[in-house]
Scaffold this motif. Structure first.
Motif, mmCIF file in Angstrom:
data_model
loop_
_atom_site.group_PDB
_atom_site.id
_atom_site.type_symbol
_atom_site.label_atom_id
_atom_site.label_comp_id
_atom_site.label_asym_id
_atom_site.label_seq_id
_atom_site.Cartn_x
_atom_site.Cartn_y
_atom_site.Cartn_z
ATOM 1 N N GLN A 55 0.830 -1.209 0.000
ATOM 2 C CA GLN A 55 0.000 0.000 0.000
ATOM 3 C C GLN A 55 0.864 1.259 0.000
ATOM 4 O OE1 GLN A 55 -2.334 -0.819 3.529
ATOM 5 N NE2 GLN A 55 -4.108 -1.465 2.326
ATOM 6 N N ILE A 56 1.907 1.251 0.821
ATOM 7 C CA ILE A 56 2.797 2.418 0.896
ATOM 8 C C ILE A 56 3.494 2.640 -0.439
ATOM 9 C CG2 ILE A 56 4.923 3.278 1.956
ATOM 10 C CD1 ILE A 56 3.980 1.935 4.565
ATOM 11 N N SER A 57 3.919 1.558 -1.093
ATOM 12 C CA SER A 57 4.557 1.676 -2.405
ATOM 13 C C SER A 57 3.597 2.295 -3.421
ATOM 14 C CB SER A 57 5.011 0.292 -2.885
ATOM 15 O OG SER A 57 5.579 0.365 -4.170
ATOM 16 N N ASN A 58 2.325 1.876 -3.370
ATOM 17 C CA ASN A 58 1.325 2.459 -4.271
ATOM 18 C C ASN A 58 1.132 3.947 -3.964
ATOM 19 O OD1 ASN A 58 0.850 0.044 -5.595
ATOM 20 N ND2 ASN A 58 -0.882 -0.523 -4.303
ATOM 21 N N TYR A 59 1.045 4.282 -2.683
ATOM 22 C CA TYR A 59 0.884 5.693 -2.305
ATOM 23 C C TYR A 59 2.060 6.526 -2.814
ATOM 24 C CZ TYR A 59 -2.899 4.342 0.886
ATOM 25 O OH TYR A 59 -4.071 3.863 1.424
ATOM 26 N N ASP A 60 3.274 5.990 -2.679
ATOM 27 C CA ASP A 60 4.452 6.724 -3.146
ATOM 28 C C ASP A 60 4.374 6.994 -4.640
ATOM 29 O OD1 ASP A 60 5.542 6.814 -0.622
ATOM 30 O OD2 ASP A 60 6.827 5.057 -0.890
ATOM 31 N N GLN A 61 3.924 6.002 -5.413
ATOM 32 C CA GLN A 61 3.806 6.200 -6.861
ATOM 33 C C GLN A 61 2.720 7.215 -7.193
ATOM 34 O OE1 GLN A 61 5.839 4.913 -9.430
ATOM 35 N NE2 GLN A 61 4.711 6.591 -10.397
ATOM 36 N N PHE A 62 1.602 7.135 -6.491
ATOM 37 C CA PHE A 62 0.523 8.104 -6.723
ATOM 38 C C PHE A 62 0.996 9.518 -6.391
ATOM 39 C CE2 PHE A 62 -2.631 4.503 -5.599
ATOM 40 C CZ PHE A 62 -2.582 4.032 -6.899
ATOM 41 N N ILE A 63 1.765 9.650 -5.301
ATOM 42 C CA ILE A 63 2.266 10.970 -4.907
ATOM 43 C C ILE A 63 3.222 11.515 -5.969
ATOM 44 C CG2 ILE A 63 3.739 12.147 -3.226
ATOM 45 C CD1 ILE A 63 2.432 10.316 -1.070
ATOM 46 N N LYS A 64 4.064 10.639 -6.551
ATOM 47 C CA LYS A 64 4.943 11.069 -7.644
ATOM 48 C C LYS A 64 4.122 11.535 -8.840
ATOM 49 C CE LYS A 64 8.949 8.147 -6.550
ATOM 50 N NZ LYS A 64 9.777 6.997 -7.014
ATOM 51 N N ASN A 65 3.062 10.800 -9.171
ATOM 52 C CA ASN A 65 2.190 11.192 -10.276
ATOM 53 C C ASN A 65 1.553 12.550 -10.006
ATOM 54 O OD1 ASN A 65 2.785 8.763 -11.476
ATOM 55 N ND2 ASN A 65 0.800 7.820 -11.105
ATOM 56 N N LYS A 245 -5.143 13.781 0.911
ATOM 57 C CA LYS A 245 -5.703 12.517 1.392
ATOM 58 C C LYS A 245 -4.665 11.399 1.316
ATOM 59 C CE LYS A 245 -8.371 9.937 -1.121
ATOM 60 N NZ LYS A 245 -9.475 9.366 -1.924
ATOM 61 N N LEU A 246 -3.892 11.366 0.235
ATOM 62 C CA LEU A 246 -2.860 10.336 0.087
ATOM 63 C C LEU A 246 -1.790 10.466 1.166
ATOM 64 C CD1 LEU A 246 -2.266 10.184 -3.782
ATOM 65 C CD2 LEU A 246 -3.189 8.372 -2.342
ATOM 66 N N GLU A 247 -1.368 11.685 1.435
ATOM 67 C CA GLU A 247 -0.351 11.904 2.462
ATOM 68 C C GLU A 247 -0.844 11.403 3.819
ATOM 69 O OE1 GLU A 247 2.654 12.793 2.147
ATOM 70 O OE2 GLU A 247 2.836 13.877 0.259
ATOM 71 N N ARG A 250 -1.007 7.552 3.726
ATOM 72 C CA ARG A 250 0.340 6.980 3.795
ATOM 73 C C ARG A 250 0.876 7.041 5.226
ATOM 74 N NH1 ARG A 250 5.548 7.199 3.977
ATOM 75 N NH2 ARG A 250 6.878 6.193 2.394
ATOM 76 N N GLU A 251 0.639 8.158 5.892
ATOM 77 C CA GLU A 251 1.098 8.313 7.271
ATOM 78 C C GLU A 251 0.430 7.288 8.185
ATOM 79 O OE1 GLU A 251 0.937 11.740 10.781
ATOM 80 O OE2 GLU A 251 0.771 12.324 8.667
ATOM 81 N N LEU A 252 -0.879 7.088 8.010
ATOM 82 C CA LEU A 252 -1.608 6.126 8.832
ATOM 83 C C LEU A 252 -1.147 4.694 8.555
ATOM 84 C CD1 LEU A 252 -5.210 7.632 8.628
ATOM 85 C CD2 LEU A 252 -3.651 7.709 10.574
ATOM 86 N N THR A 253 -0.922 4.384 7.273
ATOM 87 C CA THR A 253 -0.474 3.036 6.907
ATOM 88 C C THR A 253 0.933 2.786 7.434
ATOM 89 O OG1 THR A 253 -1.826 3.144 4.888
ATOM 90 C CG2 THR A 253 -0.149 1.432 4.984
#
Length: 299
Positions: A55-65, A245-247, A250-253
């Motif tokens: 999940q964190i890896s997905n969040y990181d990619q979404f944040i880059k996008n 929301k993603l940030e 990610r923090e919660l996860t």
């Protein structure tokens, strides 16, 4: 029952092995600060940890996008703002120079300024982010607007994924910004650069009616540009909200992952001391066990 030397050795070796294994496990947790270092430590916990890491890896990619999307949109906004400022200045000139108090020399000077505005508008229309032109649709490697105002891009819509199942369009389909649609053409409207060229020609020929015609057309071009800016602002706000929301997610996860796999430093330190003491005691006991006296041997 008589206990053989081999049995005595195997028993001592097994006890030392268990004590060393427990001590090594505590030492590993202490050094890595992780409660789970391999599947055998906690199979269920390891599965949960791997899910959180994915999940964190997905969040990181979404944040880059999203970061790329924001940069693209901000550059587009800057280009549109520059175009708007040029159009507004052209409108100011047309209003003032349509007045009969100005003579041909003033209008000739105004024509020179508008000619510079045309260069500026074309340059802004061909703005790029990185190596991608902003307004060309899928044709991101080719300048979308010619010096004459023709649009050479396409109507491609570029989408980036910014969340699970959520895609956002980051570019403006800008053909209608620079060229009139069929209906607009029928209503007598022109393209953006063509409008500025009409004003330039009218100023050069001292044609007050032509200046007034260009003045009305500039209002139309300004309305269109403002509409595109509003659309862009709505997209940016939606992406910015998704970013926040993603940030948070990610923090919660990340906190949940730490709860699952991180070691309790105080507990691990205490347990390490205990296993170290047990290991030392086991070694001492084993040493005595494996050194029988002659009387023990004769029994």
């Amino acid at each position: 029952m008589r206990i053989s030397d081999r049995q005595r050795y195997e028993l001592a070796n097994a006890r030392v092995g268990v004590a060393k294994s427990d001590n090594a496990s505590m030492l590993e947790q202490l050094s890595t600060q992780k409660r789970i270092n391999r599947v055998s430590d906690d199979p269920i916990g390891m599965g949960q940890a791997l899910k959180r890491k994915s999940q964190i890896s997905n969040y990181d990619q979404f944040i880059k996008n999203i970061e790329f999307s924001k940069g693209f949109l901000e550059r587009t906004e800057a280009a549109l703002q520059g175009i708007t400022e040029n159009l507004m200045r052209a409108k100011e000139l047309s209003v003032s120079l349509a007045n009969a108090t100005y003579g041909p020399a003033s209008r000739e000077a105004g024509a020179l300024e508008v000619r510079e505005m045309i260069e500026g508008v074309v340059s802004l229309a061909n703005s790029a982010y990185g190596n991608r032109y902003l307004f060309g649709g899928f044709r991101t490697q080719t300048p979308p607007v010619t010096r004459e105002g023709g649009f050479t891009g396409d109507d491609g819509a570029i989408f980036l994924q910014v969340d699970d199942g959520t895609f956002r369009q980051i570019n403006l389909q800008a053909r209608n910004l620079f060229e009139p649609s069929a209906d607009e053409r029928e209503d007598g409207h022109f393209g953006m650069v063509h409008t500025l060229q009409i004003l330039t020609d009218a100023l050069q020929t001292n044609d007050i009616q032509g200046i007034q015609k260009a003045m009305a057309e500039l209002d139309f071009q300004l309305d269109k540009t403002t509409s595109y800016q509003a659309t862009l602002g709505a997209v940016y706000n939606a992406i910015d909200e998704t970013s926040r929301k993603l940030e948070l997610n990610r923090e919660l996860t990340q906190a949940d992952l730490s709860r699952i796999e991180d070691a309790d430093t105080y507990r691990v330190t205490s347990d390490f001391k205990k296993t170290e003491n047990v290991l030392q005691s086991t070694l001492m006991a084993s040493n005595k066990l494996l050194q029988p006296s002659l009387m023990n041997f004769l029994q």
